[in-house]
Write an enzyme that holds these catalytic residues in place. Structure first.
Site, PDB file in Angstrom:
ATOM      1  N   HIS A 128      10.476  87.127  46.250  1.00  0.00           N
ATOM      2  CA  HIS A 128      11.907  86.907  45.991  1.00  0.00           C
ATOM      3  C   HIS A 128      12.386  85.903  47.048  1.00  0.00           C
ATOM      4  O   HIS A 128      13.150  86.244  47.949  1.00  0.00           O
ATOM      5  CB  HIS A 128      12.656  88.230  46.085  1.00  0.00           C
ATOM      6  CG  HIS A 128      14.012  88.215  45.446  1.00  0.00           C
ATOM      7  ND1 HIS A 128      14.587  87.074  44.898  1.00  0.00           N
ATOM      8  CD2 HIS A 128      14.929  89.219  45.275  1.00  0.00           C
ATOM      9  CE1 HIS A 128      15.776  87.376  44.427  1.00  0.00           C
ATOM     10  NE2 HIS A 128      16.009  88.661  44.636  1.00  0.00           N
ATOM     11  N   GLN A 131      16.204  85.308  47.913  1.00  0.00           N
ATOM     12  CA  GLN A 131      16.843  86.423  48.614  1.00  0.00           C
ATOM     13  C   GLN A 131      16.545  86.369  50.116  1.00  0.00           C
ATOM     14  O   GLN A 131      17.445  86.526  50.951  1.00  0.00           O
ATOM     15  CB  GLN A 131      16.326  87.755  48.041  1.00  0.00           C
ATOM     16  CG  GLN A 131      16.880  88.974  48.749  1.00  0.00           C
ATOM     17  CD  GLN A 131      18.363  89.168  48.512  1.00  0.00           C
ATOM     18  OE1 GLN A 131      18.801  89.252  47.382  1.00  0.00           O
ATOM     19  NE2 GLN A 131      19.154  89.238  49.577  1.00  0.00           N
ATOM     20  N   ASP A 217      15.425  97.941  50.634  1.00  0.00           N
ATOM     21  CA  ASP A 217      15.557  97.536  49.236  1.00  0.00           C
ATOM     22  C   ASP A 217      15.306  98.796  48.399  1.00  0.00           C
ATOM     23  O   ASP A 217      14.878  99.822  48.928  1.00  0.00           O
ATOM     24  CB  ASP A 217      14.502  96.439  48.932  1.00  0.00           C
ATOM     25  CG  ASP A 217      14.669  95.816  47.559  1.00  0.00           C
ATOM     26  OD1 ASP A 217      15.679  96.093  46.876  1.00  0.00           O
ATOM     27  OD2 ASP A 217      13.774  95.050  47.148  1.00  0.00           O
ATOM     28  N   CYS A 257      19.508  94.093  50.202  1.00  0.00           N
ATOM     29  CA  CYS A 257      19.652  92.975  49.250  1.00  0.00           C
ATOM     30  C   CYS A 257      20.411  93.371  47.996  1.00  0.00           C
ATOM     31  O   CYS A 257      20.816  92.498  47.235  1.00  0.00           O
ATOM     32  CB  CYS A 257      18.287  92.380  48.923  1.00  0.00           C
ATOM     33  SG  CYS A 257      17.135  93.538  48.202  1.00  0.00           S
ATOM     34  N   ARG A 285      24.354  84.546  48.954  1.00  0.00           N
ATOM     35  CA  ARG A 285      23.444  84.106  47.896  1.00  0.00           C
ATOM     36  C   ARG A 285      23.964  82.797  47.289  1.00  0.00           C
ATOM     37  O   ARG A 285      23.197  81.893  47.002  1.00  0.00           O
ATOM     38  CB  ARG A 285      23.322  85.170  46.782  1.00  0.00           C
ATOM     39  CG  ARG A 285      22.728  86.513  47.198  1.00  0.00           C
ATOM     40  CD  ARG A 285      21.275  86.415  47.646  1.00  0.00           C
ATOM     41  NE  ARG A 285      20.405  85.761  46.705  1.00  0.00           N
ATOM     42  CZ  ARG A 285      19.805  86.341  45.662  1.00  0.00           C
ATOM     43  NH1 ARG A 285      19.966  87.610  45.435  1.00  0.00           N
ATOM     44  NH2 ARG A 285      19.009  85.627  44.859  1.00  0.00           N
TER      45      ARG A 285
HETATM   46  N1   CP Z   1      19.317  91.114  45.212  1.00  0.00           N
HETATM   47  C1   CP Z   1      19.252  90.647  43.961  1.00  0.00           C
HETATM   48  O1   CP Z   1      18.369  89.829  43.603  1.00  0.00           O
HETATM   49  O2   CP Z   1      20.257  91.075  43.175  1.00  0.00           O
HETATM   50  P1   CP Z   1      20.284  90.949  41.582  1.00  0.00           P
HETATM   51  O3   CP Z   1      19.085  91.713  41.055  1.00  0.00           O
HETATM   52  O4   CP Z   1      21.590  91.537  41.159  1.00  0.00           O
HETATM   53  O5   CP Z   1      20.178  89.489  41.231  1.00  0.00           O
END
Ligand code: CP
Length: 298
Positions: A128, A131, A217, A257, A285
């Site tokens: 990711h 993020q 997370d 996150c 973000r």
């Molecule tokens: N943290 C994150 O990626 O959030 P979403 O899944 O809402 O995009």
């Protein structure tokens, strides 16, 4: 042609450049004359749910002068089995860039290879990257340079978010501690490939001691729902709560996150006590996505 497919493939210099430019996009928001995507259309192909990533990319793409085109993977022919490489070759002839959230990392890489347009990984099962760039930007905005600091990840250490943290630690020179039960620690292969100062332990208290940031997370990532009961049982105890925060450095950040599941990876009291940090992280973000988009077309 630039892509952002993983932090593994992003160099330290590229990470630093994106982080620096995110600050400028944040400061200039609302009066920024830069339109690096002017006249373009960007496809956003999402095979998984999203709030932050979807909204931040849609708003960011618009603010940089382009039109975002959201495509639910289930609603295009991809969802009926059309190969990624065919979808990529069609979109590559019509749009100027793509943001993809899906399961397999190889799908994002195949899309980039066959589309011939800049491609961004908006989350796969392996990484990711957007993020973690935001998380580092947020840490540095609130606490100063991350180099030499200690980041402690608590929870499912074998999923995409800690994997991207592992690459970031190796490239940006901070210590990463991952507190997780053995089955939920990163693979030996990943740790060996990335290098850097990464400590994996089942001892959550030792991992939190003196940390500059406690990070968590969800315990059940998208696609892992069938393992819910097993995960909730095994990961119980790997929670950020007030007792754990007391072990970290005074003033340590608590980050998440999102979305957050209170009572599981974090308790309600700790979440709300750190909501200002967590929602600044969510807001960031947007600014970091704009920096990524600006970098990728630059
Ligand atoms: N943290 C994150 O990626 O959030 P979403 O899944 O809402 O995009």
């Amino acid at each position: 042609m630039k892509h952002l497919l993983s932090l593994e493939k992003l160099s330290r210099d590229e990470m630093v450049a994106i982080l620096r430019s995110a600050g400028s996009f944040k400061q200039q928001r609302g009066r920024d004359p830069r339109k690096p995507l002017a006249g373009q259309t960007w496809a956003m192909i999402f095979a998984k749910s999203s709030t932050r990533t979807r909204v931040s990319f849609e708003v960011g793409i618009s603010e940089l002068g382009a039109r975002p085109m959201f495509l639910s993977a289930a609603e295009i022919q991809l969802g009926r089995g059309e190969p990624i490489k065919d979808t990529a070759r069609v979109l590559g002839r019509m749009v100027h860039g793509a943001v993809i959230r899906t399961y397999g990392q190889k799908d994002v890489e195949e899309f980039a290879e066959f589309s011939g347009i800049p491609t961004i990984n908006a989350l796969t099962d392996e990484e990711h990257p957007c993020q973690i760039l935001t998380d580092i930007f947020t840490f540095e905005e609130l606490s100063g340079p991350i180099q030499g600091k200690v980041v402690t990840f608590v929870g499912d250490g074998a999923c995409n978010v800690p994997a991207s943290w592992v690459w970031a630690a190796a490239k940006l020179g901070f210590e990463l501690r991952i507190a997780a039960p053995k089955p939920y620690q990163p693979s030996a292969d990943l740790l060996q490939r990335a290098g850097g100062r990464v400590v994996c332990t089942e001892d959550i208290k030792a991992a939190a001691a003196g940390a500059d940031v406690l990070y968590t997370d969800v315990w059940v990532s998208m696609g892992k729902e069938a393992e819910s009961a097993q995960r909730l049982q095994t990961l119980t105890g790997y929670q950020i709560n007030q007792a754990l925060v007391k072990l970290a450095k005074p003033g340590a950040l608590v980050m998440h996150c999102l979305p957050a599941y209170r009572g599981k990876e974090i308790d309600e009291e700790t979440f709300e006590a750190n909501a200002a940090t967590i929602f600044t992280e969510a807001e960031n973000r947007l600014h970091v996505q704009k920096a990524i988009l600006n970098w990728i077309v630059g």
